[in-house]
Design a protein around this motif. Structure first.
Motif, PDB file in Angstrom:
ATOM      1  N   MET A   1     -54.322 -98.991 -28.577  1.00 30.96           N
ATOM      2  CA  MET A   1     -53.434 -99.923 -27.900  1.00 30.96           C
ATOM      3  C   MET A   1     -51.971 -99.538 -28.163  1.00 30.96           C
ATOM      4  SD  MET A   1     -53.318-102.615 -26.017  1.00 30.96           S
ATOM      5  CE  MET A   1     -52.815-104.251 -25.757  1.00 30.96           C
ATOM      6  N   LEU A   2     -51.698 -99.136 -29.409  1.00 34.24           N
ATOM      7  CA  LEU A   2     -50.342 -98.744 -29.757  1.00 34.24           C
ATOM      8  C   LEU A   2     -49.889 -97.540 -28.931  1.00 34.24           C
ATOM      9  CD1 LEU A   2     -47.846 -99.081 -31.518  1.00 34.24           C
ATOM     10  CD2 LEU A   2     -48.952 -97.661 -33.243  1.00 34.24           C
ATOM     11  N   GLN A   3     -50.771 -96.559 -28.772  1.00 32.18           N
ATOM     12  CA  GLN A   3     -50.435 -95.372 -27.980  1.00 32.18           C
ATOM     13  C   GLN A   3     -50.151 -95.767 -26.528  1.00 32.18           C
ATOM     14  OE1 GLN A   3     -53.527 -92.444 -27.470  1.00 32.18           O
ATOM     15  NE2 GLN A   3     -52.064 -90.848 -26.933  1.00 32.18           N
ATOM     16  N   ALA A   4     -50.970 -96.644 -25.979  1.00 33.27           N
ATOM     17  CA  ALA A   4     -50.773 -97.084 -24.593  1.00 33.27           C
ATOM     18  C   ALA A   4     -49.426 -97.786 -24.440  1.00 33.27           C
ATOM     19  CB  ALA A   4     -51.903 -98.014 -24.169  1.00 33.27           C
ATOM     20  N   ARG A   5     -49.086 -98.654 -25.387  1.00 30.34           N
ATOM     21  CA  ARG A   5     -47.792 -99.359 -25.321  1.00 30.34           C
ATOM     22  C   ARG A   5     -46.628 -98.387 -25.437  1.00 30.34           C
ATOM     23  NH1 ARG A   5     -48.375-104.970 -28.755  1.00 30.34           N
ATOM     24  NH2 ARG A   5     -49.521-106.079 -27.137  1.00 30.34           N
ATOM     25  N   LEU A   6     -46.742 -97.451 -26.366  1.00 30.65           N
ATOM     26  CA  LEU A   6     -45.687 -96.472 -26.560  1.00 30.65           C
ATOM     27  C   LEU A   6     -45.490 -95.636 -25.299  1.00 30.65           C
ATOM     28  CD1 LEU A   6     -43.670 -95.079 -28.482  1.00 30.65           C
ATOM     29  CD2 LEU A   6     -45.535 -93.583 -29.193  1.00 30.65           C
ATOM     30  N   PRO A  14     -48.254 -92.384 -16.940  1.00 30.86           N
ATOM     31  CA  PRO A  14     -48.841 -93.706 -16.683  1.00 30.86           C
ATOM     32  C   PRO A  14     -50.327 -93.663 -16.342  1.00 30.86           C
ATOM     33  CG  PRO A  14     -47.237 -93.134 -14.988  1.00 30.86           C
ATOM     34  CD  PRO A  14     -47.161 -92.084 -16.043  1.00 30.86           C
ATOM     35  N   GLU A  15     -50.804 -92.556 -15.779  1.00 32.86           N
ATOM     36  CA  GLU A  15     -52.239 -92.445 -15.482  1.00 32.86           C
ATOM     37  C   GLU A  15     -53.067 -92.464 -16.766  1.00 32.86           C
ATOM     38  OE1 GLU A  15     -49.893 -90.430 -14.174  1.00 32.86           O
ATOM     39  OE2 GLU A  15     -49.985 -90.900 -12.036  1.00 32.86           O
ATOM     40  N   LYS A  16     -52.558 -91.812 -17.805  1.00 34.45           N
ATOM     41  CA  LYS A  16     -53.254 -91.820 -19.098  1.00 34.45           C
ATOM     42  C   LYS A  16     -53.210 -93.215 -19.714  1.00 34.45           C
ATOM     43  CE  LYS A  16     -53.725 -89.499 -23.500  1.00 34.45           C
ATOM     44  NZ  LYS A  16     -53.430 -88.314 -24.283  1.00 34.45           N
ATOM     45  N   VAL A  17     -52.077 -93.892 -19.580  1.00 34.10           N
ATOM     46  CA  VAL A  17     -51.954 -95.264 -20.081  1.00 34.10           C
ATOM     47  C   VAL A  17     -53.018 -96.139 -19.418  1.00 34.10           C
ATOM     48  CG1 VAL A  17     -50.482 -97.321 -20.146  1.00 34.10           C
ATOM     49  CG2 VAL A  17     -49.497 -95.067 -20.612  1.00 34.10           C
ATOM     50  N   GLN A  22     -57.933 -99.318 -19.627  1.00 32.66           N
ATOM     51  CA  GLN A  22     -59.243 -99.646 -19.057  1.00 32.66           C
ATOM     52  C   GLN A  22     -60.345 -99.461 -20.095  1.00 32.66           C
ATOM     53  OE1 GLN A  22     -59.048 -97.164 -15.546  1.00 32.66           O
ATOM     54  NE2 GLN A  22     -58.290 -98.862 -14.291  1.00 32.66           N
ATOM     55  N   HIS A  23     -60.193 -98.465 -20.951  1.00 24.39           N
ATOM     56  CA  HIS A  23     -61.161 -98.256 -22.037  1.00 24.39           C
ATOM     57  C   HIS A  23     -61.113 -99.435 -23.019  1.00 24.39           C
ATOM     58  CE1 HIS A  23     -63.592 -96.235 -25.034  1.00 24.39           C
ATOM     59  NE2 HIS A  23     -62.650 -96.498 -25.937  1.00 24.39           N
ATOM     60  N   ILE A  24     -59.905 -99.883 -23.358  1.00 27.72           N
ATOM     61  CA  ILE A  24     -59.757-101.031 -24.277  1.00 27.72           C
ATOM     62  C   ILE A  24     -60.393-102.278 -23.669  1.00 27.72           C
ATOM     63  CG2 ILE A  24     -58.089-102.595 -25.359  1.00 27.72           C
ATOM     64  CD1 ILE A  24     -56.239-100.111 -25.663  1.00 27.72           C
ATOM     65  N   GLN A  25     -60.182-102.492 -22.366  1.00 29.57           N
ATOM     66  CA  GLN A  25     -60.781-103.650 -21.698  1.00 29.57           C
ATOM     67  C   GLN A  25     -62.302-103.604 -21.791  1.00 29.57           C
ATOM     68  OE1 GLN A  25     -59.065-103.533 -17.722  1.00 29.57           O
ATOM     69  NE2 GLN A  25     -58.032-105.488 -18.099  1.00 29.57           N
ATOM     70  N   ALA A  26     -62.883-102.431 -21.635  1.00 34.14           N
ATOM     71  CA  ALA A  26     -64.342-102.293 -21.678  1.00 34.14           C
ATOM     72  C   ALA A  26     -64.883-102.505 -23.091  1.00 34.14           C
ATOM     73  CB  ALA A  26     -64.750-100.906 -21.172  1.00 34.14           C
ATOM     74  N   VAL A  27     -64.156-102.028 -24.094  1.00 35.98           N
ATOM     75  CA  VAL A  27     -64.628-102.096 -25.484  1.00 35.98           C
ATOM     76  C   VAL A  27     -64.354-103.455 -26.124  1.00 35.98           C
ATOM     77  CG1 VAL A  27     -64.284-101.110 -27.796  1.00 35.98           C
ATOM     78  CG2 VAL A  27     -64.410 -99.607 -25.819  1.00 35.98           C
ATOM     79  N   ASP A  28     -63.184-104.034 -25.832  1.00 39.03           N
ATOM     80  CA  ASP A  28     -62.781-105.281 -26.489  1.00 39.03           C
ATOM     81  C   ASP A  28     -62.308-106.309 -25.466  1.00 39.03           C
ATOM     82  OD1 ASP A  28     -61.932-107.253 -28.213  1.00 39.03           O
ATOM     83  OD2 ASP A  28     -60.406-106.026 -29.200  1.00 39.03           O
ATOM     84  N   VAL A  39     -51.932-103.437 -17.606  1.00 34.86           N
ATOM     85  CA  VAL A  39     -52.551-102.715 -16.487  1.00 34.86           C
ATOM     86  C   VAL A  39     -51.743-102.953 -15.210  1.00 34.86           C
ATOM     87  CG1 VAL A  39     -54.563-102.650 -14.947  1.00 34.86           C
ATOM     88  CG2 VAL A  39     -54.890-102.569 -17.419  1.00 34.86           C
ATOM     89  N   GLN A  40     -51.370-104.215 -14.967  1.00 34.47           N
ATOM     90  CA  GLN A  40     -50.580-104.537 -13.771  1.00 34.47           C
ATOM     91  C   GLN A  40     -49.234-103.802 -13.784  1.00 34.47           C
ATOM     92  OE1 GLN A  40     -50.377-108.819 -13.951  1.00 34.47           O
ATOM     93  NE2 GLN A  40     -52.016-109.043 -12.431  1.00 34.47           N
ATOM     94  N   LEU A  41     -48.556-103.828 -14.928  1.00 42.49           N
ATOM     95  CA  LEU A  41     -47.259-103.164 -15.032  1.00 42.49           C
ATOM     96  C   LEU A  41     -47.398-101.644 -14.858  1.00 42.49           C
ATOM     97  CD1 LEU A  41     -45.673-105.150 -18.001  1.00 42.49           C
ATOM     98  CD2 LEU A  41     -45.114-105.340 -15.573  1.00 42.49           C
ATOM     99  N   THR A  42     -48.473-101.087 -15.409  1.00 42.08           N
ATOM    100  CA  THR A  42     -48.709 -99.645 -15.288  1.00 42.08           C
ATOM    101  C   THR A  42     -48.989 -99.265 -13.842  1.00 42.08           C
ATOM    102  OG1 THR A  42     -49.554 -99.580 -17.550  1.00 42.08           O
ATOM    103  CG2 THR A  42     -50.093 -97.714 -16.140  1.00 42.08           C
ATOM    104  N   LEU A  43     -49.760-100.082 -13.138  1.00 47.63           N
ATOM    105  CA  LEU A  43     -50.026 -99.814 -11.722  1.00 47.63           C
ATOM    106  C   LEU A  43     -48.730 -99.843 -10.911  1.00 47.63           C
ATOM    107  CD1 LEU A  43     -53.372-101.772 -11.235  1.00 47.63           C
ATOM    108  CD2 LEU A  43     -53.056 -99.286 -11.151  1.00 47.63           C
TER     109      LEU A  43
END
Length: 189
Positions: A1-6, A14-17, A22-28, A39-43
């Motif tokens: 999550m920290l990497q995604a925020r950074l 942004p594609e990697k973010v 999406q992986h975090i959403q599936a796992v937790d 996700v909305q902001l990244t899109l």
């Protein structure tokens, strides 16, 4: 999550973010609220990136860009002020307003505003817009310690920075040209 925020806040890949989120959403699923918002902001970031990349593609081979000598990623030195910098963008002529040009004395330069100008990240942390006649190849290229480097470049190769995917889309010929320039200027790949 920290990497995604950074990555999100620095505007890096942004594609990697999006993949990470999406992986975090599936796992937790408990992270759904925070992750959903990111996700909305990244899109939105991806949509803006797609729009601007299409509008600003610059190629050295186009007639209006024939005078552009340098490429994105080159480590340069300013002739007058001596600062070290890396090029992250260029224009075929000065694109600033008349007030800025007057303040900066652009019309006093031998080639004035009708020469290429470069967006550069400077070692001191500033961003500047420099005339082509004021830039020299840095005889001892070095990594430029600027907070925005990760926004534009994926790595430092000893003689130059490699533009990230977004910058390569905007300046599609610069990667090949920089390889040729490095071989010519520094006598090695």
């Amino acid at each position: 999550m920290l990497q995604a925020r950074l990555y999100f806040h620095l505007g890096i890949n942004p594609e990697k973010v999006l993949d990470i989120l999406q992986h975090i959403q599936a796992v937790d699923p408990l992270q759904h609220g925070v992750v959903g918002h990111l996700v909305q902001l990244t899109l939105q970031q991806i949509a803006c990136k797609d729009q601007t990349a299409e509008l600003q593609v610059k190629k050295h081979t186009e007639e209006k860009h024939k005078k552009v000598e340098f490429s994105v990623g080159l480590i340069m030195k300013h002739k007058r002020y001596g600062y070290n910098c890396v090029i992250y963008g260029w224009d075929p002529k000065c694109m600033m307003g008349l007030d800025w040009m007057r303040t900066m004395g652009v019309h006093n330069l031998p080639h004035g505003p009708d020469q290429p100008f470069y967006n550069v990240l400077v070692q001191d942390g500033s961003c500047r817009y420099a005339a082509q006649e004021n830039l020299l190849y840095n005889s001892s290229p070095m990594q430029i310690g600027h907070q925005e480097v990760g926004r534009y470049f994926s790595e430092f190769c000893g003689t130059h920075f490699v533009a990230n995917e977004e910058l390569q889309t905007q300046y599609p010929e610069d990667l090949v040209l920089i390889s040729q320039l490095v071989m010519k200027v520094y006598d090695h790949p």
